[in-house]
Motif scaffolding. Structure first.
Motif, mmCIF file in Angstrom:
data_model
loop_
_atom_site.group_PDB
_atom_site.id
_atom_site.type_symbol
_atom_site.label_atom_id
_atom_site.label_comp_id
_atom_site.label_asym_id
_atom_site.label_seq_id
_atom_site.Cartn_x
_atom_site.Cartn_y
_atom_site.Cartn_z
ATOM 1 N N LEU A 1 0.825 -1.215 0.000
ATOM 2 C CA LEU A 1 0.000 0.000 0.000
ATOM 3 C C LEU A 1 0.854 1.258 0.000
ATOM 4 C CD1 LEU A 1 -2.805 -1.136 2.450
ATOM 5 C CD2 LEU A 1 -2.991 -0.815 -0.011
ATOM 6 N N SER A 2 2.023 1.181 0.654
ATOM 7 C CA SER A 2 2.943 2.323 0.636
ATOM 8 C C SER A 2 3.427 2.596 -0.786
ATOM 9 C CB SER A 2 4.137 2.031 1.556
ATOM 10 O OG SER A 2 5.097 3.062 1.472
ATOM 11 N N LEU A 3 3.737 1.523 -1.527
ATOM 12 C CA LEU A 3 4.186 1.680 -2.912
ATOM 13 C C LEU A 3 3.041 2.147 -3.798
ATOM 14 C CD1 LEU A 3 6.835 1.267 -4.464
ATOM 15 C CD2 LEU A 3 5.987 -0.965 -5.166
ATOM 16 N N PHE A 4 1.841 1.706 -3.506
ATOM 17 C CA PHE A 4 0.666 2.166 -4.254
ATOM 18 C C PHE A 4 0.491 3.676 -4.081
ATOM 19 C CE2 PHE A 4 -3.903 3.210 -4.256
ATOM 20 C CZ PHE A 4 -4.229 2.851 -5.550
ATOM 21 N N SER A 5 0.660 4.153 -2.852
ATOM 22 C CA SER A 5 0.569 5.595 -2.594
ATOM 23 C C SER A 5 1.666 6.347 -3.330
ATOM 24 C CB SER A 5 0.659 5.869 -1.087
ATOM 25 O OG SER A 5 -0.431 5.303 -0.402
ATOM 26 N N MET A 6 2.878 5.765 -3.366
ATOM 27 C CA MET A 6 3.989 6.382 -4.082
ATOM 28 C C MET A 6 3.681 6.486 -5.575
ATOM 29 S SD MET A 6 7.971 5.136 -4.325
ATOM 30 C CE MET A 6 8.091 4.938 -2.546
ATOM 31 N N ALA A 7 3.051 5.442 -6.114
ATOM 32 C CA ALA A 7 2.699 5.456 -7.538
ATOM 33 C C ALA A 7 1.729 6.584 -7.850
ATOM 34 C CB ALA A 7 2.088 4.102 -7.937
ATOM 35 N N THR A 8 0.719 6.732 -7.031
ATOM 36 C CA THR A 8 -0.273 7.795 -7.274
ATOM 37 C C THR A 8 0.350 9.175 -7.101
ATOM 38 O OG1 THR A 8 -1.027 7.654 -4.968
ATOM 39 C CG2 THR A 8 -2.201 6.337 -6.609
ATOM 40 N N GLN A 9 1.316 9.300 -6.174
ATOM 41 C CA GLN A 9 2.006 10.572 -5.989
ATOM 42 C C GLN A 9 2.888 10.920 -7.186
ATOM 43 O OE1 GLN A 9 4.076 10.078 -2.273
ATOM 44 N NE2 GLN A 9 2.158 9.853 -1.112
#
Length: 601
Positions: free
Chosen positions: A343-351
């Motif tokens: 989920l942390s990487l998912f947030s990074m992707a959207t950022q």
């Protein structure tokens, strides 16, 4: 086609003769600059010069590659106006262009209007049918071609065999007839034809036939080897993939990215880290870059092998991260049991302004379900609404799982009922949600509805059915479904199925029958079935059978403190305090520590 204004040098350009214009257009088309070639012809027309039977095939090829129907039809009208509609080369190019526009009617009309046909003309129309997987029409035209006295060449058979790329539109019998026919015309020693023949057999799953043709090829190219690698991979014969790969290296075949796609995919199936890292080293040695799909496959390979550090290292080295590479890394974390990192990487992707697709969101939703994060759930729900992905089947299925995990059965039902096309995964996810929450009747009703819709159940569906029977005390139904899944659908029971069956019998108090079931199941599954059986022995105060289960548990897993605790609890429930104390003392004597319970908010 638009007429473009000339630059200041247009006066010099307009003085060029036709052959120089043609050379310029040919250079643009061969270099892949298709739009530029059309612009050049606009300049050419503006100067008062029109094309010939050399120019128009090049321009029609450019239109086909640009998928520009408007320019193609305008060019067709123009070449009729200037009198080149009857030229065989122009007509062949028109047939090819319209087929690439998926306009077979126009292709056939041009072909039928061709007064003087050549083998090239026939091949072009046959290729048009094959490209659209209309195998029967292609073969019918092939018979007409033979009846007209034309002798097919290698291009004819390559086109015909390409129509079997989707084997549902043709038959193996038709493919074998073509094999015999090309042998008759002595084209069986032509490498492109042989490659197409191998591919045809691979598509039909006829690996032995494909192998027979492959090893008869006198001059194997890297394409030949790659087709065979892909065939073995498709058949699940991973050992054969690596054996063939070794033969390639012994024959000094130059490896390209397509070879590595197959070989890394095979390594993913094996899950062998040493082999995977060796392939990675070979990839670096050949100088190939981490472009898609190589980068994604390497990430998936390391993740499957449990080496998330190497997977992340590959991910971080990618100069251009596609949505597929982001999804591969997020999926790697999620599947390895690291939902927080996923989920942390998912947030990074959207950022990083990566717009999630269905696959990425589905993976993030699954991670969210495992983590139990309400805040992340709301964030993902906002993404789904914002990007209009609520109708994506992967997303919907993952949402059903998420809502069931959060206990929101009504929301899961709402998502399920809103799905227009429900695949097996969606049905299975909803049934599992009902089963976990003890809704046996709803599980069964949904199962029967799925059967009526024509969906064939798999092992996961039956695991949910058996779980529902266990939680709802439906002993007869559970036994019936356990039998039917094997007889009706040929599903081989797994550990999950056997454990559910033991649980069904144990919860209902049929301890003797449950014991017989455990003793008759495959040995490798027995260790997982003793624990629920021992718990049932405590419920029904059967110390004798409980001791049998405990001995089996301790022999299979003596270091698990939970097994000792279950037996101690059984003695305690029977008032056998001395025996209970003795078992608990064993936990201290062996230095076994029971992990404390915890909850995650």
């Amino acid at each position: 086609m638009q007429i473009h204004r000339f630059s200041s040098s247009s006066t010099l350009i307009t003085k060029k003769p036709l052959y120089l214009w043609n050379l310029t257009i040919r250079s643009s088309v061969n270099g892949g600059f298709f739009a530029q070639s059309l612009e050049t012809y606009s300049f050419m027309r503006h100067s008062g010069i029109h094309g010939n039977n050399f120019t128009f095939p090049l321009l029609l090829k450019a239109c086909a590659n640009l998928a520009s129907i408007g320019d193609g039809t305008m060019l067709h009208a123009h070449l009729i106006h200037v009198g080149f509609e009857s030229d065989v080369f122009v007509q062949t190019s028109l047939v090819d262009m319209y087929s690439k526009f998926s306009n077979l009617r126009a292709s056939r009309q041009v072909f039928d209007e061709t007064s003087t046909r050549s083998v090239i003309s026939w091949n072009s129309m046959i290729a048009a049918y094959s490209r659209s997987f209309r195998v029967n029409e292609a073969l019918k035209l092939f018979r007409e071609m033979l009846g007209g006295g034309f002798e097919p060449n290698s291009s004819t058979f390559v086109s015909l065999l390409s129509g079997f790329a989707d084997p549902t539109h043709g038959s193996l019998f038709q493919g074998r007839l073509l094999h015999g026919c090309l042998t008759k015309f002595q084209l069986h020693d032509d490498t492109p034809v042989e490659n197409s023949l191998v591919q045809m057999y691979v598509n039909f799953g006829q690996i032995d036939s494909a192998c027979s043709v492959f090893y008869a090829i006198s001059e194997k190219t890297v394409i030949s080897w790659t087709i065979m690698l892909g065939g073995y991979l498709k058949a699940g014969a991973v050992a054969k993939v690596f054996e063939t790969f070794s033969q390639m290296r012994q024959n000094n075949v130059v490896l390209d990215k397509f070879v590595f796609v197959d070989i890394i995919s095979s390594c993913i199936q094996l899950g062998n880290l040493f082999l995977g890292s060796s392939l990675h080293s070979l990839l670096l040695k050949t100088g190939l870059k981490y472009e898609d799909p190589i980068g994604c496959l390497l990430i998936s390979m390391y993740s499957k092998c449990g080496d998330l550090l190497s997977a992340r290292a590959v991910f971080d080295l990618l100069s251009e991260k596609s949505i597929y590479s982001w999804t591969s890394m997020i999926s790697g974390y999620a599947n390895a049991g690291y939902p927080r990192e996923a989920l942390s990487l998912f947030s990074m992707a959207t950022q990083n302004n990566v717009r999630p697709n269905g696959a990425m969101l589905a993976t993030a939703i699954s991670a969210c379900a495992d983590l139990g994060s309400l805040s992340m759930r709301r964030e993902i729900e906002a993404f789904i609404q914002q990007d209009g992905l609520a109708s994506d089947s992967q997303v919907s299925t993952s949402l059903i799982h998420l809502y069931c995990k959060f206990g929101s059965i009504e929301k899961a039902e709402k998502v399920f009922n809103s799905m227009i096309h429900r695949d097996l995964a969606a049905w299975s996810s909803m049934m599992n949600g009902y089963a976990v929450h003890g809704m046996g009747e709803k599980t069964m009703n949904l199962f029967h509805e799925m059967q009526r819709s024509g969906i064939k159940p798999d092992g996961s569906v039956y695991a949910s059915i058996l779980l529902a029977c266990s939680h709802s005390g439906l002993v007869e139904d559970g036994l019936e479904h356990f039998k039917n899944m094997q007889l009706d659908y040929g599903i081989v029971p797994t550990m999950v199925h056997y454990t559910c069956l033991v649980d069904i019998l144990s919860r209902a108090g049929h301890l003797e029958l449950a014991l017989n079931t455990i003793q008759e199941m495959p040995t490798q599954f027995q260790s997982q079935a003793w624990a629920p059986f021992l718990s049932a022995c405590r419920t029904y105060c059967d110390v004798e059978l409980g001791e049998v289960a405990n001995r089996c548990l301790l022999s299979s897993n003596p270091r698990n403190p939970v097994n000792h605790v279950l037996m101690a609890n059984l003695y305690t429930s029977m008032g056998k305090w001395k025996e209970a104390a003795k078992v608990r003392s064993l936990i201290d004597d062996k230095g076994l520590v029971k992990e404390p319970g915890c909850s995650q908010l």
